[in-house]
Each structure stands twice: as structure tokens, then as C-alpha cells.
Motif scaffolding. Structure first.
Motif, PDB file in Angstrom:
ATOM      1  N   VAL A 129       0.740  -1.048   0.207  1.00 12.53           N
ATOM      2  CA  VAL A 129       0.057   0.152  -0.020  1.00 12.53           C
ATOM      3  C   VAL A 129       0.922   1.228  -0.060  1.00 12.53           C
ATOM      4  CG1 VAL A 129      -1.669   1.499   1.141  1.00 12.53           C
ATOM      5  CG2 VAL A 129      -1.882  -1.105   1.042  1.00 12.53           C
ATOM      6  N   GLN A 130       1.998   1.476   0.870  1.00  6.94           N
ATOM      7  CA  GLN A 130       2.726   2.477   0.918  1.00  6.94           C
ATOM      8  C   GLN A 130       3.386   2.753  -0.160  1.00  6.94           C
ATOM      9  OE1 GLN A 130       4.753   2.559   4.627  1.00  6.94           O
ATOM     10  NE2 GLN A 130       6.318   4.236   4.065  1.00  6.94           N
ATOM     11  N   LEU A 131       3.899   1.597  -1.118  1.00  5.63           N
ATOM     12  CA  LEU A 131       4.969   1.611  -2.174  1.00  5.63           C
ATOM     13  C   LEU A 131       4.011   1.975  -3.223  1.00  5.63           C
ATOM     14  CD1 LEU A 131       6.962  -1.677  -1.854  1.00  5.63           C
ATOM     15  CD2 LEU A 131       7.891   0.761  -1.649  1.00  5.63           C
ATOM     16  N   ALA A 132       2.824   1.584  -3.533  1.00  4.75           N
ATOM     17  CA  ALA A 132       1.676   2.096  -4.341  1.00  4.75           C
ATOM     18  C   ALA A 132       1.515   3.630  -4.252  1.00  4.75           C
ATOM     19  CB  ALA A 132       0.531   1.191  -4.228  1.00  4.75           C
ATOM     20  N   GLU A 133       1.343   3.987  -3.129  1.00  7.43           N
ATOM     21  CA  GLU A 133       1.045   5.406  -2.747  1.00  7.43           C
ATOM     22  C   GLU A 133       2.243   6.137  -3.289  1.00  7.43           C
ATOM     23  OE1 GLU A 133      -0.359   5.887   1.087  1.00  7.43           O
ATOM     24  OE2 GLU A 133      -2.239   5.009   0.823  1.00  7.43           O
ATOM     25  N   GLU A 134       3.306   5.911  -2.917  1.00  8.62           N
ATOM     26  CA  GLU A 134       4.411   6.558  -3.119  1.00  8.62           C
ATOM     27  C   GLU A 134       5.009   6.663  -4.855  1.00  8.62           C
ATOM     28  OE1 GLU A 134       8.066   5.834  -1.190  1.00  8.62           O
ATOM     29  OE2 GLU A 134       7.240   5.632   0.819  1.00  8.62           O
ATOM     30  N   MET A 135       4.424   5.623  -5.294  1.00  6.21           N
ATOM     31  CA  MET A 135       4.827   5.580  -7.014  1.00  6.21           C
ATOM     32  C   MET A 135       3.729   6.036  -7.536  1.00  6.21           C
ATOM     33  SD  MET A 135       6.793   2.009  -6.522  1.00  6.21           S
ATOM     34  CE  MET A 135       7.851   2.022  -8.274  1.00  6.21           C
ATOM     35  N   GLY A 136       2.666   6.204  -7.168  1.00  5.01           N
ATOM     36  CA  GLY A 136       1.434   6.605  -7.808  1.00  5.01           C
ATOM     37  C   GLY A 136       0.900   5.814  -8.860  1.00  5.01           C
ATOM     38  N   VAL A 137       0.769   4.479  -8.233  1.00  6.42           N
ATOM     39  CA  VAL A 137       0.182   3.300  -8.992  1.00  6.42           C
ATOM     40  C   VAL A 137      -0.783   2.421  -7.998  1.00  6.42           C
ATOM     41  CG1 VAL A 137       2.222   3.294 -10.568  1.00  6.42           C
ATOM     42  CG2 VAL A 137       2.134   1.623  -8.479  1.00  6.42           C
ATOM     43  N   SER A 138      -1.469   1.552  -8.632  1.00  5.77           N
ATOM     44  CA  SER A 138      -2.205   0.606  -7.790  1.00  5.77           C
ATOM     45  C   SER A 138      -1.258  -0.411  -7.147  1.00  5.77           C
ATOM     46  CB  SER A 138      -3.376   0.101  -8.834  1.00  5.77           C
ATOM     47  OG  SER A 138      -2.631  -1.122  -9.736  1.00  5.77           O
ATOM     48  N   ARG A 139      -2.040  -1.335  -6.252  1.00  5.04           N
ATOM     49  CA  ARG A 139      -1.345  -2.152  -5.762  1.00  5.04           C
ATOM     50  C   ARG A 139      -0.561  -3.444  -6.636  1.00  5.04           C
ATOM     51  NH1 ARG A 139      -4.107  -4.019  -0.239  1.00  5.04           N
ATOM     52  NH2 ARG A 139      -2.567  -5.329  -0.143  1.00  5.04           N
ATOM     53  N   THR A 140      -1.571  -3.673  -7.635  1.00  6.24           N
ATOM     54  CA  THR A 140      -1.279  -4.858  -8.570  1.00  6.24           C
ATOM     55  C   THR A 140       0.130  -4.849  -9.130  1.00  6.24           C
ATOM     56  OG1 THR A 140      -3.497  -5.161  -8.907  1.00  6.24           O
ATOM     57  CG2 THR A 140      -2.140  -6.132 -10.420  1.00  6.24           C
ATOM     58  N   PRO A 141       0.635  -3.944  -9.795  1.00  2.63           N
ATOM     59  CA  PRO A 141       1.745  -4.001 -10.429  1.00  2.63           C
ATOM     60  C   PRO A 141       3.108  -3.875  -9.196  1.00  2.63           C
ATOM     61  CG  PRO A 141       0.998  -1.645 -10.445  1.00  2.63           C
ATOM     62  CD  PRO A 141      -0.046  -2.278 -10.184  1.00  2.63           C
ATOM     63  N   VAL A 142       2.756  -3.361  -8.189  1.00  3.87           N
ATOM     64  CA  VAL A 142       3.701  -3.338  -6.846  1.00  3.87           C
ATOM     65  C   VAL A 142       3.841  -4.910  -6.474  1.00  3.87           C
ATOM     66  CG1 VAL A 142       4.199  -2.913  -4.719  1.00  3.87           C
ATOM     67  CG2 VAL A 142       3.456  -1.065  -6.131  1.00  3.87           C
ATOM     68  N   ARG A 143       2.685  -5.739  -6.379  1.00  5.13           N
ATOM     69  CA  ARG A 143       2.819  -7.037  -5.879  1.00  5.13           C
ATOM     70  C   ARG A 143       3.539  -7.674  -6.933  1.00  5.13           C
ATOM     71  NH1 ARG A 143      -2.611  -7.701  -6.022  1.00  5.13           N
ATOM     72  NH2 ARG A 143      -2.671  -6.848  -4.019  1.00  5.13           N
ATOM     73  N   GLU A 144       3.083  -7.438  -8.154  1.00  2.00           N
ATOM     74  CA  GLU A 144       3.978  -8.613  -9.155  1.00  2.00           C
ATOM     75  C   GLU A 144       5.339  -8.208  -9.060  1.00  2.00           C
ATOM     76  OE1 GLU A 144       1.761  -6.770 -12.833  1.00  2.00           O
ATOM     77  OE2 GLU A 144       0.201  -8.483 -12.567  1.00  2.00           O
ATOM     78  N   ALA A 145       5.828  -7.040  -9.083  1.00  2.00           N
ATOM     79  CA  ALA A 145       7.173  -6.559  -9.033  1.00  2.00           C
ATOM     80  C   ALA A 145       7.775  -7.142  -7.833  1.00  2.00           C
ATOM     81  CB  ALA A 145       7.239  -5.188  -8.910  1.00  2.00           C
ATOM     82  N   ILE A 146       7.168  -7.308  -6.673  1.00  2.00           N
ATOM     83  CA  ILE A 146       7.890  -7.919  -5.452  1.00  2.00           C
ATOM     84  C   ILE A 146       8.005  -9.442  -5.609  1.00  2.00           C
ATOM     85  CG2 ILE A 146       7.381  -8.414  -3.039  1.00  2.00           C
ATOM     86  CD1 ILE A 146       6.063  -5.783  -2.807  1.00  2.00           C
TER      87      ILE A 146
END
Length: 233
Positions: free
Chosen positions: A42-59
Motif C-alpha cells: 500500500v505504501q509503495l503504491a501510494e509513493e509511486m502513484g500506482v495501484s497495488r497490482t503492479p507493486v505486488r507483481e514486481a515484489i
């Protein structure tokens, strides 16, 4: 972790998940996201201005590359730089880079030799300005040209599979200006041996170069661990 990452620019031709992955990987390699730091979607998505889905996939992708560890019921964390990890990476890297230098001495083109020599000049100029970012970038370019000169695609592929781990340790190698000068001299000797088509000498110098890099990195990691242990007492 708050405020460490920039908002993602969407005017890029790459898929969003790839942009997010590269941004997170870069933050880990450069140390903006430190070993042991928790990655909260959630925090990463907010900082990067994206949804949680691409963050989850990247992780998940970063986990496959060994840059992130998933701990059951606790979440994702930036993987640590242990002495064992470093030793394992350098053990493999020493053999691969020795082989790469030997093959390059047999197969390199005049154009590639000129590129290597030009990059050494650029590294020297950047080092004089204490421009560590450029030194790291040019050092990476130097090794990529050397690998390409082997004309062995499988060897290049194997080395590139270690790229993320190598890049993390590359950053550690350039924390000392005197060490940068030593690295530059070592690179020059390797290029001279390759230019002379001296296969055995090129291999020997490349292996010795990686051994010195390993010793430097291991000393830095030991000091960091001692410091962290003192803080925890």
C-alpha cells in the motif's frame, strides 16, 4: 521507508509492471531500500502513484531474483547482504569473468577494444570528480562489452543472471576513492592483456581483480555487521 521512492512517470513505452519492477530493483541495488527493510504494498503504491497490482507483481519478481524474501505471516523484506551470499556470488563470478577475459582475448574486435579504452578514460574522469554514479554506470558498461566480446551467448546469459546480485556488490566496491583508482589500474592491465591476445594473462588478471573486489566488499560487510551489532546491544 516513507518518501524514498518517486512517483512513476507514465509516459514510458514499457508496461507499468515493468517500470515499477525496475524502480524497486534500482532502489534496492542503490541502497535506498536497505537490507531488512519491509516492503509494504500500500505504501509503495501510494509513493509511486500506482495501484497495488503492479507493486505486488514486481515484489514477486524481485523475490525470484533473490533481492526480496517473503516471510510467512510477516510480508516481504529486502534481502540481506550476508557474508555467505557475497562469498557464493564472488566464487561464481571469479570463474566466469576469468573465462570471459580469456575468450575476449581470442575474439574481441578492434572496435570493442576501442570502446573499452574509451570507457576507462570516462571512468578516470568521473573518479576525479567523485562522480560515483557515473563510475558505477561505466564500470557496468565495461564488463558488458567484455562479455559481448566472448561471442558466447550462453556465458553472457549466465553472467547476466547474476547481474542484480553483482550490481549490489558493485555499489559497495566504489565507496572508497583509493579503491576506485586501484580498480581502474586493474582494468587497464586486463585490457592490455586482451589487446596483446594474451589469453592466460587476461584470465589470471581478471580472476585476481575479482578476488580483490571480493576482499574489499567482504571487509565492508564485516564492518557494517559489527556496527549494526553494536547498535543492537
Amino acid at each position: 521507508m516513507a518518501g524514498k521512492l518517486k512517483s512513476i512517470r507514465l509516459d514510458n513505452y514499457k508496461p507499468l509492471r515493468e517500470i515499477v519492477f525496475e524502480a524497486l530493483r534500482e532502489a534496492i541495488i542503490t541502497g535506498e531500500l536497505k537490507p531488512g527493510e519491509r516492503l509494504m504494498e500500500v505504501q509503495l503504491a501510494e509513493e509511486m502513484g500506482v495501484s497495488r497490482t503492479p507493486v505486488r507483481e514486481a515484489i514477486r519478481k524481485l523475490e525470484l531474483e533473490g533481492l526480496v524474501v517473503m516471510i510467512p505471516r510477516r510480508g516481504a523484506y529486502v534481502s540481506g547482504l550476508s557474508l555467505k551470499d557475497a562469498a557464493d556470488v564472488f566464487e561464481v563470478r571469479q570463474s566466469l569473468e576469468g573465462l570471459a577475459a580469456a575468450l575476449a582475448a581470442e575474439r574481441i574486435t578492434d572496435e570493442e577494444l576501442e570502446s573499452l579504452e574509451r570507457i576507462l578514460v570516462e571512468i578516470s574522469e568521473a573518479a576525479e570528480k567523485d562522480d560515483v554514479d557515473t563510475v558505477i554506470k561505466k564500470d557496468s558498461e565495461f564488463h558488458q562489452i567484455l562479455f559481448k566480446a566472448t561471442r558466447n551467448d550462453r556465458l553472457v546469459q549466465i553472467i547476466n543472471n547474476l547481474k542484480e546480485q553483482i550490481d549490489r556488490f558493485r555499489l559497495q566496491s566504489f565507496t572508497n576513492r583509493a579503491r576506485v583508482r586501484s580498480l581502474l589500474e586493474e582494468h587497464k592491465k586486463i585490457v592490455e592483456a586482451i589487446s596483446d591476445r594474451n589469453v592466460e594473462l587476461a584470465k589470471k588478471l581478471a580472476e585476481e581483480h575479482i578476488e580483490r573486489v571480493e576482499n574489499n566488499v567482504m571487509n565492508i560487510l564485516r564492518k557494517q555487521m559489527d556496527f549494526e551489532e553494536e547498535l543492537s546491544c
